[in-house]
Structure formats: structure tokens, C-alpha cells
Design an enzyme around this catalytic site. Structure first.
Site, short mmCIF file in Angstrom:
data_model
loop_
_atom_site.label_atom_id
_atom_site.label_comp_id
_atom_site.label_asym_id
_atom_site.label_seq_id
_atom_site.Cartn_x
_atom_site.Cartn_y
_atom_site.Cartn_z
N CYS A 49 9.06 -16.49 -12.92
CA CYS A 49 8.74 -17.64 -13.76
C CYS A 49 7.78 -17.27 -14.89
O CYS A 49 6.99 -16.35 -14.76
CB CYS A 49 8.06 -18.71 -12.93
SG CYS A 49 8.99 -19.20 -11.49
N ARG A 62 11.62 -11.29 -18.02
CA ARG A 62 11.10 -11.32 -16.65
C ARG A 62 12.11 -11.88 -15.66
O ARG A 62 11.91 -11.75 -14.46
CB ARG A 62 9.82 -12.17 -16.62
CG ARG A 62 8.70 -11.59 -17.46
CD ARG A 62 7.59 -12.57 -17.60
NE ARG A 62 6.93 -12.79 -16.33
CZ ARG A 62 5.75 -12.30 -16.01
NH1 ARG A 62 5.10 -11.56 -16.87
NH2 ARG A 62 5.21 -12.55 -14.84
N TRP A 120 12.32 -19.19 -11.98
CA TRP A 120 13.11 -18.32 -11.11
C TRP A 120 13.05 -19.01 -9.74
O TRP A 120 11.98 -19.07 -9.11
CB TRP A 120 12.48 -16.94 -11.07
CG TRP A 120 13.29 -15.90 -10.36
CD1 TRP A 120 14.32 -15.18 -10.88
CD2 TRP A 120 13.12 -15.45 -9.02
NE1 TRP A 120 14.80 -14.29 -9.94
CE2 TRP A 120 14.08 -14.44 -8.79
CE3 TRP A 120 12.25 -15.78 -7.98
CZ2 TRP A 120 14.21 -13.77 -7.58
CZ3 TRP A 120 12.38 -15.11 -6.77
CH2 TRP A 120 13.35 -14.12 -6.59
N ASN A 164 3.80 -21.42 -11.78
CA ASN A 164 4.35 -20.17 -11.25
C ASN A 164 3.69 -19.94 -9.90
O ASN A 164 2.48 -20.15 -9.77
CB ASN A 164 3.97 -18.96 -12.13
CG ASN A 164 4.70 -18.96 -13.46
OD1 ASN A 164 5.54 -19.81 -13.70
ND2 ASN A 164 4.38 -18.00 -14.30
N GLY A 165 4.46 -19.44 -8.94
CA GLY A 165 3.89 -19.15 -7.63
C GLY A 165 4.55 -19.97 -6.55
O GLY A 165 5.57 -20.63 -6.78
N GLU A 170 16.81 6.32 -6.37
CA GLU A 170 16.59 5.64 -7.64
C GLU A 170 17.92 5.44 -8.38
O GLU A 170 18.18 4.37 -8.93
CB GLU A 170 15.60 6.46 -8.49
CG GLU A 170 15.40 5.96 -9.90
CD GLU A 170 15.00 4.50 -10.00
OE1 GLU A 170 14.62 3.88 -9.00
OE2 GLU A 170 15.12 3.93 -11.11
N LYS A 213 19.51 1.79 -9.46
CA LYS A 213 19.85 1.46 -10.85
C LYS A 213 21.28 0.96 -10.95
O LYS A 213 21.56 -0.05 -11.57
CB LYS A 213 19.65 2.72 -11.70
CG LYS A 213 19.21 2.54 -13.08
CD LYS A 213 17.75 2.20 -13.28
CE LYS A 213 17.07 1.48 -12.19
NZ LYS A 213 15.69 1.38 -12.16
N GLU A 247 21.81 -2.55 -9.23
CA GLU A 247 21.15 -3.74 -9.78
C GLU A 247 21.76 -4.24 -11.08
O GLU A 247 21.68 -5.43 -11.37
CB GLU A 247 19.64 -3.56 -9.90
CG GLU A 247 19.16 -2.66 -10.99
CD GLU A 247 17.62 -2.60 -11.08
OE1 GLU A 247 17.10 -1.55 -11.41
OE2 GLU A 247 16.96 -3.63 -10.82
N HIS A 281 26.55 11.65 10.16
CA HIS A 281 26.06 10.93 11.34
C HIS A 281 26.44 9.46 11.30
O HIS A 281 25.87 8.65 12.03
CB HIS A 281 24.54 11.12 11.47
CG HIS A 281 24.15 12.55 11.66
ND1 HIS A 281 24.39 13.24 12.83
CD2 HIS A 281 23.60 13.45 10.82
CE1 HIS A 281 23.97 14.49 12.71
NE2 HIS A 281 23.50 14.65 11.48
N LYS A 326 11.87 -9.26 -13.70
CA LYS A 326 11.17 -8.04 -14.10
C LYS A 326 9.86 -7.90 -13.36
O LYS A 326 9.47 -6.83 -12.94
CB LYS A 326 10.92 -8.09 -15.62
CG LYS A 326 10.23 -6.86 -16.17
CD LYS A 326 11.15 -5.67 -16.14
CE LYS A 326 10.51 -4.39 -16.62
NZ LYS A 326 11.30 -3.21 -16.20
O1 M6R Z 1 6.47 -3.77 -11.69
P1 M6R Z 1 6.74 -2.97 -10.47
O2 M6R Z 1 6.92 -1.52 -10.76
O3 M6R Z 1 5.71 -3.18 -9.40
O4 M6R Z 1 8.11 -3.52 -9.90
C1 M6R Z 1 8.64 -3.05 -8.70
C2 M6R Z 1 10.10 -3.40 -8.58
O5 M6R Z 1 10.27 -4.78 -8.57
C3 M6R Z 1 10.92 -2.79 -9.72
O6 M6R Z 1 10.76 -1.41 -9.79
C4 M6R Z 1 12.42 -3.10 -9.53
O7 M6R Z 1 12.90 -2.43 -8.41
C5 M6R Z 1 13.20 -2.74 -10.79
N1 M6R Z 1 14.04 -3.81 -11.18
C6 M6R Z 1 14.05 -1.54 -10.63
O8 M6R Z 1 14.78 -1.25 -11.77
#
Ligand code: M6R
Length: 594
Positions: free
Chosen positions: A2, A27, A75, A101-102, A471, A475, A478, A494, A589
Site C-alpha cells: 500500500c 510498490r 494491496w 497502510n498496515g 535466485e 526471478k 515471479e 532423490h 516491491k
Molecule cells: O526489500 P527487500 O530486499 O527486503 O525485499 C525482499 C523481497 O521481498 C524481495 O527480494 C522479493 O523477493 C523480490 N520481488 C524479488 O525479486
């Protein structure tokens, strides 16, 4: 997650709020809304709905002047994304408008205790706050009513509030969710992210937990929950507006992938002088004195943390553990006598990490935050912080922050190493080699068309390459929504190998000399069961059939190179599917709720 933008002043509140909300779009959100005061008629109008800011802009009335308003991107947590659940919410008699927010954890108890019989227009926890303020304000001043409400709320909140009966005022309150006030000579902004103020304010005040702000025209008072004035710092907003534009690129993600060589060079410039690391003394001391590092992170930052573990153990001889923040917060393992907690977070606002930070601070342990946002909560609240110098990262999928985080972890360890790796030289080579890979992006795009035709995909690797696989798979999943997993190559047989069928895409990452043969054997195992394989390798271990070959750098820093083809693979796979690359579905974000 949010976003909040509120404004009071003599400029157009509508423009400042809508532009501010647009800057927070990155975000992640699913609904947007705004309440605006009509200056002439002295009425308040609410516009809100499910969908993007572009839709909100199309339903807002532009026919009157407005100098006061609050806006929000939501959000969804409590209640589906729809008109009713979108913010702003208002009290029973439509006197108080609020954006939040929250998460209010005790909102049901609050209804049972104070608001029995009230009718609510939404399913949100937020609406309760508006009703409570209205109820308490019958017997006390509005400031007291808001502070009384704050004292009852359990959970996290950043709030901007307008009182219909006093159009020269705006209120804000904060606990655990980020909030700040932006200062300018034309008015005052309340925002959840400093980005929203860029172009409209030159200075800002980050708010501490449990603070309450009363803005009266051009002046403001910051108080604690009992009404005592609170100290605060005024900071300069030093974000360059051009850094938050896409420029010539189709997407922020592609821009940010391309920026990586430049980021590494910035880091070298900032943290090296005459080939030596220029870290401040207390950080070096903290690293020297600890008997174990605990890296706490989430998502991509955690994947960088896994590489960091290798770096700290192999370069600096410090035992290191990596923990998922959301697990660590409520299930802490046995700690050593002198732990050092390193929080890695691009945004510096991730609520799961903050929960751990609060907890370990209360126990008196030392903490260091590695972040891209020097003004963030985690940077402010840890004992030390190191900035990764990546510049604003707007795409939800993190790219340049990952490679920058690894560079910084290297720099931290380097100060304690015996110097057998020339880190400055190594990272300079990384920057050049990154450019070589990025130059081949059209070739990588053509590979993606051929390989990623299925609903699933696997990345396999061993040792440090396994961490790059984690990683790489995050990527791809997502932003392309292809179900992708990263596996330790030797572990496939396994169980997971049962999933391999004709044409299942399997991407191997091979950079570690001593175990490259083992990964190749695992690759043959899947190939002979029908997998469509693709190999990302380094020059010294490559085979002639490998599709993507990157330069050799020290093995500990090879993830900074092998990850780049995987970022491009994810980007082009998402592009081919027509997905919203910079704002993938369901994601945010900055994850400011636990
Ligand atoms: O801002 P942060 O690095 O703490 O965020 C952590 C994760 O939410 C962030 O890395 C998320 O996994 C990304 N969308 C990955 O691309």
C-alpha cells in the site's frame, strides 16, 4: 504494497497526490483512491475503485480547485480488491476520511468493545479506525481522539486523516509502517515513501513509531501518543527525478539489468581508496568481534545472503548462517555468545526483517543493515548500515540490488581477509563482464523463445551455483508465472527427477571448477529422460555445446555474472507472455506487512 500520499497547501492537491501515487505504483497494489476537498464548495469528494491509477485518474472530477486531500494505493489484506474495500474509508457520519497502510490485528475486538451495532461499508480492518476516531471525538478534541485510537490499535499502521469539520488540518499517525512528512514552501505532504515527494518537496521528516502529526495550514507538530512533543530530524531529499524514469527502456526491469555494471563501478568508487576498503571503524570492529554472523533476509536479498555466507566463511573465516526473516522472528535458534546480525534488504522496509530487528535489539545484540535506501527504517534502526548504491530500483523483480548486495558483502569480508583476492580488480572485471553478457541480450531472447515453452522449468547447480539457481528461479517464476524451482543438482535423483518429462526445460548453471563434472553428470541424467537442457557456464569449465558462456571471475563472485543471463531469461519469458513485467500480479516491491 500500500501507498499513502496526502497534501495540504496552496498548490493543486489533486495533481500532487495523483503524481505521488503514480511514483508509488512500483510498490504493487490492486486498488486506488483519493478524497479531495472542493475549496469553493467546502465539500469532500471520494473517488476510488479496484484497478490502476490510470483508472482512478479517469474517474476523478477536475472541475474544482483543491488544496487538501489524501490518496492511497491498496494491496489487499482484509477483503477482496473492490470499490468498497478501497481506501479512503470514512466514519459513520462521513466526518473523518482516512487512508491506512498496515494491519490492525485486534480490529474485531475493537468492534466488540467500542462499536457494537455499527454498520460498516467494507470488510477492512481500516474502517474501524475511522469509526473509533469519530466516536471518541464526541467527548474530546480530534487530536486526543486520534491518539486515544492509536493507543488501542494493535498491529501496524501509517495513517493520513482528514476532518471534514476542520479543512485547514490534516493528521498523520505511524507505528511499524513507514510514514514521513515532506516539507515545501507551498505546503506539506504526508507520504509512505519519500519517492512520492520527489519534485514537490526538498526536505522530509521520517516519523518514528507511535508518532502523531497535526498539520495546521503550513505548520506541523509531531507528538507522541500522550501528546508530548517528539524530537525529529529534517533530511534532504536527494533523489534525482530522472532516476525514477524509464528513459529509453521499455521496462524498468530491463533498465535496471543494464545499470548493473555502472552500479558496481559506483560501489568501487564509494568504498575503495587506493585499492583499500574504506569501511568505517565501528563496522570493522563489529565484524572482528563477532563469533558468528546471522544473515536475516527475504526473497532475492536472502539469495544474496547465501552467497554472502560463502564469502564470509571463505574470505574472512567468520561462521555465517542465513535465515528466512519470517521464520527467524518467531523461532529463534540457539545463538552463539557474540552474534552479529546482518539484515539485507533492498527497500529497508520489509516487515519480516523489522520484527527480527526489534527482537534482537531488545536482547542487546549488534546489528548491521545492508540496504539500498539509506533513509529506510532498517537503516535507521540498526546499529550500523551500509548503502549498496544501486540507485532507485523500481521494478518489483529485484536485479541490480542483488548484484550490488553481493559486492557489498564482498567488501565487508575483504576488510578481514588475508588479501589473497584482489577485490577491487575482481569487481572491476565483473563490471566489464556484465557488459559483455548484456550485449548478448538479443541472442538470449532468441533462446528463450525456443526453450521456455512449457508451464514449468528447473534450474540446477551445485555449491555457489545452487544459490544462483535459487535466485534465477525466483526471478523467472515471479514475472513469467512459469512454475520454476532451483535445485541442488545432486539432489534431483532423490525425488524431483520424477517430474522430468519430454521437453521439460532444465537450465544448469556451472561455474565451480571442482564440481562442474558432477553437475554435468546430473545434466546427462535429465537429458536422457527427455529434458530440454540449456547451460550457463564460465569460460574455464564450458563445453562446446553450452549455450551461454560468461567470463571467468573469482568463484565467490561468479553469481554476479551467471545471474545476469537468468535475469534476461526471466525478462524475455515474461515479455513473450505479455505480462506486466514491472508490476507482476499479486506482488509488492516493499513488503511492509508480516
Ligand atoms: O526489500 P527487500 O530486499 O527486503 O525485499 C525482499 C523481497 O521481498 C524481495 O527480494 C522479493 O523477493 C523480490 N520481488 C524479488 O525479486
Amino acid at each position: 504494497m500500500c501507498g499513502i500520499v496526502g497534501y495540504i497547501g496552496n498548490k493543486d492537491a489533486r495533481e500532487i497526490i495523483l503524481n505521488g501515487l503514480e511514483k508509488l505504483e512500483y510498490r504493487g497494489y490492486d486498488s486506488a483512491g483519493i478524497t479531495l476537498r472542493n475549496n469553493t464548495a467546502d465539500t469532500f469528494n471520494v473517488y476510488k475503485d479496484k484497478g490502476r491509477i490510470a483508472h482512478l485518474k479517469s474517474i476523478v472530477d477536475y472541475s474544482y480547485d483543491s488544496g487538501l486531500g489524501i490518496g492511497h494505493t491498496r494491496w489487499a489484506t482484509h477483503g477482496i480488491p473492490n470499490y468498497a474495500n478501497s481506501h479512503p474509508h470514512y466514519s459513520k457520519d462521513s466526518r473523518f476520511f482516512i487512508v491506512h497502510n498496515g494491519v490492525i490485528e485486534n480490529y474485531k475486538e475493537l468492534i466488540a468493545t467500542y462499536l457494537q451495532g455499527s454498520v460498516f461499508a467494507s470488510d477492512t480492518d481500516t474502517e474501524v479506525i475511522a469509526h473509533l476516531i469519530e466516536r471518541f471525538s464526541a467527548k474530546m478534541s480530534v487530536s486526543e481522539a486520534i491518539r486515544k485510537t492509536m493507543s488501542l490499535l494493535e498491529g501496524s499502521y501509517a495513517l493520513a486523516i482528514i476532518d471534514r469539520d476542520n479543512p485547514h488540518k490534516m493528521y498523520a499517525a505511524k507505528n511499524k509502517s513507514p510514514l514521513l512528512i515532506g516539507l515545501s514552501d507551498h505546503g506539506i505532504i504526508v507520504a509512505s515513501d519519500v519517492m512520492a515527494c520527489v519534485g514537490y518537496a526538498k526536505e522530509y521528516i521520517p516519523l518514528d513509531d507511535k508518532s502523531f502529526v497535526e498539520v495546521d495550514g503550513a505548520s506541523y507538530k509531531i507528538k507522541d501518543i500522550i501528546g508530548k512533543p517528539m524530537e525529529h530530524d529534517v533530511k534532504e531529499i536527494d533523489i534525482d527525478a530522472s532516476n525514477i524514469e524509464k528513459g529509453e527502456y521499455a521496462h524498468f526491469m530491463l533498465k535496471e539489468i543494464n545499470e548493473q555494471p555502472g552500479v558496481i563501478r559506483n560501489i568501487l568508487q564509494r568504498y575503495f581508496k587506493d585499492g583499500k576498503v574504506t569501511l568505517n571503524g565501528p563496522i570493522k570492529e563489529a565484524l572482528q568481534e563477532t563469533d558468528r554472523i546471522y544473515i536475516i533476509a527475504a526473497g532475492t536479498s536472502m539469495n544474496a545472503g547465501f552467497v554472502g555466507k560463502q564469502i564470509f566463511e571463505k574470505m574472512a573465516n567468520i561462521p555465517t548462517e542465513v535465515h528466512i526473516a519470517s521464520e527467524f522472528a518467531y523461532n529463534m535458534p540457539l545463538l552463539t555468545k557474540n552474534p552479529l546480525f546482518i539484515f539485507i534488504s533492498q527497500s529497508g522496509e520489509t516487515a519480516d526483517l523489522r520484527a527480527v530487528l526489534v527482537n534482537i535489539k531488545a536482547k542487546g545484540y549488534r546489528s548491521l543493515t545492508i540496504t539500498n535506501v539509506k533513509t529506510s527504517t532498517l537503516a535507521r534502526e540498526a546499529d550500523h548500515f551500509v548503502e549498496i548504491m544501486a540507485g532507485p530500483e523500481i521494478a518489483v523483480a529485484s536485479t541490480k540490488a542483488y548484484t550490488a548486495q553481493i559486492a557489498i558483502l564482498g567488501i565487508l569480508a575483504y576488510g578481514l581477509s588475508d588479501g589473497h583476492i584482489n577485490l577491487y580488480k575482481e569487481l572491476s572485471r565483473v563490471a566489464i563482464s556484465m557488459e559483455n553478457i548484456i550485449d548478448k541480450r538479443e541472442y538470449i531472447e532468441s533462446l528463450v523463445k525456443d526453450y521456455l515453452t512449457k508451464r514449468n522449468c528447473f534450474y540446477i547447480g551445485r555449491g555457489i551455483d545452487y544459490y544462483t539457481c535459487l535466485e534465477a528461479s525466483l526471478k523467472l517464476k515471479e514475472i513469467s508465472y512459469i512454475q520454476t524451482e532451483g535445485f541442488a543438482a545432486g539432489e534431483l535423483k532423490h525425488g524431483t527427477i520424477a517430474l522430468i518429462e519430454d521437453n521439460t526445460p532444465v537450465i544448469a548453471i556451472i561455474s565451480q571448477r571442482d564440481i562442474s563434472k558432477n553437475t554435468r553428470s546430473n545434466l546427462y541424467e535429465v537429458k536422457s529422460r527427455g529434458a530440454h537442457t540449456l547451460v550457463i557456464s564460465t569460460k574455464s569449465v564450458h563445453d562446446q555445446d553450452d549455450q551461454i558462456i560468461v567470463d571467468d571471475v573469482h568463484e565467490l563472485f561468479s553469481p554476479m555474472l551467471t545471474v545476469i543471463p537468468s535475469q534476461l531469461i526471466a525478462y524475455y519469458a515474461a515479455l513473450a507472455r505479455g505480462n506486466d513485467i514491472d508490476k507482476p500480479r499479486n506482488l509488492a516491491k516493499s513488503v511492509t506487512v508480516e
